[in-house]
Design a protein around this motif. Structure first.
Motif, PDB file in Angstrom:
ATOM      1  N   THR A 179     -19.769 -53.508  49.675  1.00 49.32           N
ATOM      2  CA  THR A 179     -19.783 -52.816  48.505  1.00 49.32           C
ATOM      3  C   THR A 179     -19.142 -51.603  48.571  1.00 49.32           C
ATOM      4  O   THR A 179     -19.134 -50.971  49.725  1.00 49.32           O
ATOM      5  N   TYR A 196     -19.645 -47.128  47.427  1.00 48.10           N
ATOM      6  CA  TYR A 196     -20.421 -46.283  46.977  1.00 48.10           C
ATOM      7  C   TYR A 196     -19.688 -44.869  46.948  1.00 48.10           C
ATOM      8  O   TYR A 196     -18.913 -44.559  47.779  1.00 48.10           O
ATOM      9  N   GLU A 233     -22.455 -50.518  45.139  1.00 51.90           N
ATOM     10  CA  GLU A 233     -23.833 -50.649  45.929  1.00 51.90           C
ATOM     11  C   GLU A 233     -24.713 -50.207  44.869  1.00 51.90           C
ATOM     12  O   GLU A 233     -24.894 -49.114  44.505  1.00 51.90           O
ATOM     13  N   ARG A 238     -22.202 -54.870  53.909  1.00 53.22           N
ATOM     14  CA  ARG A 238     -22.585 -55.208  52.453  1.00 53.22           C
ATOM     15  C   ARG A 238     -21.570 -55.691  51.625  1.00 53.22           C
ATOM     16  O   ARG A 238     -21.969 -56.274  50.474  1.00 53.22           O
ATOM     17  N   ARG A 283     -28.702 -46.879  50.350  1.00 53.88           N
ATOM     18  CA  ARG A 283     -27.651 -47.416  51.355  1.00 53.88           C
ATOM     19  C   ARG A 283     -26.489 -46.434  51.180  1.00 53.88           C
ATOM     20  O   ARG A 283     -25.393 -46.903  51.835  1.00 53.88           O
ATOM     21  N   TRP A 284     -26.507 -45.427  50.197  1.00 54.16           N
ATOM     22  CA  TRP A 284     -25.440 -44.398  50.138  1.00 54.16           C
ATOM     23  C   TRP A 284     -25.741 -43.351  51.180  1.00 54.16           C
ATOM     24  O   TRP A 284     -26.046 -42.100  50.931  1.00 54.16           O
ATOM     25  N   CYS A 322     -18.001 -48.828  58.103  1.00 52.21           N
ATOM     26  CA  CYS A 322     -17.587 -48.364  56.844  1.00 52.21           C
ATOM     27  C   CYS A 322     -15.890 -48.060  56.718  1.00 52.21           C
ATOM     28  O   CYS A 322     -15.352 -47.768  57.942  1.00 52.21           O
TER      29      CYS A 322
END
Length: 194
Positions: A146, A148, A179, A144, A184-185, A123
């Protein structure tokens, strides 16, 4: 996707889209208007620690590239490791230089990807601060594609401000690809820049 994948219910994972990072400056404007959070000027890229000469060479190249920026103020790019064993390449800019910080994060991710270390990328995050020293990070999930929000509660150990996270998600839905799967956070406790 083939017929067998459809029959077995398999889906292809989303491909990373590093250009999504360039949405952060406009999202920062929305975030300040909606929740009063402003950039701290700190961002970081998290990756699984890799041993070996090829990775060390890539790390040195990335660090040299970012440190060569004549507009950089403050400390050079630094590498740190968290208590979970993950590595973080941390860039610090002045809070007004969010676009430059985003360029740094993009350069780190791109360099690692080009040199074959994409699977190790986890990340990237950019830090924000609100009233009373409240902290928030916008976290980009590499695998992903995305974002968050992650909002640790001040002085509450490892607890999160879930209401703020959901408020930020709703506010930034038009600026960033958020997301949707809340499981997934992932918390990024002890992440540099928070």
């Amino acid at each position: 996707m083939g017929l067998l994948d459809i029959l077995l219910g398999r889906t292809k994972p989303a491909l990373p889209d590093l250009d999504q990072l360039f949405g952060l400056p406009s999202a920062a404007v929305t975030l300040e208007a909606a929740a009063g959070f402003t950039p701290t000027g700190t961002g970081a890229v998290c990756f699984a620690t890799v041993e070996g000469a090829a990775f060390e060479q890539t790390h040195r190249e990335v660090q040299a590239l970012l440190d060569a920026d004549a507009d950089r103020e403050g400390p050079p790019v630094e590498l740190s490791q968290d208590t979970y064993g993950y590595s973080w390449l941390v860039s610090r800019r002045s809070p007004e230089q969010l676009s430059d910080l985003v360029n740094d994060l993009h350069a780190v991710n791109s360099s690692m990807e080009v040199n074959g270390f994409g699977p190790q990328l986890l990340c990237s995050l950019a830090g924000f601060e609100g009233e009373g020293g409240r902290r928030l990070a916008l976290v980009y999930l590499y695998k992903r594609g995305t974002f968050y929000p992650f909002a640790p509660l001040l002085g509450a150990g490892q607890r999160r401000d879930n209401a703020l996270e959901l408020q930020v998600k709703a506010a930034l839905a038009g600026d960033l690809k958020m997301e949707q799967d809340l499981s997934r956070w992932f918390p990024v406790w002890g992440a540099p820049g928070l």
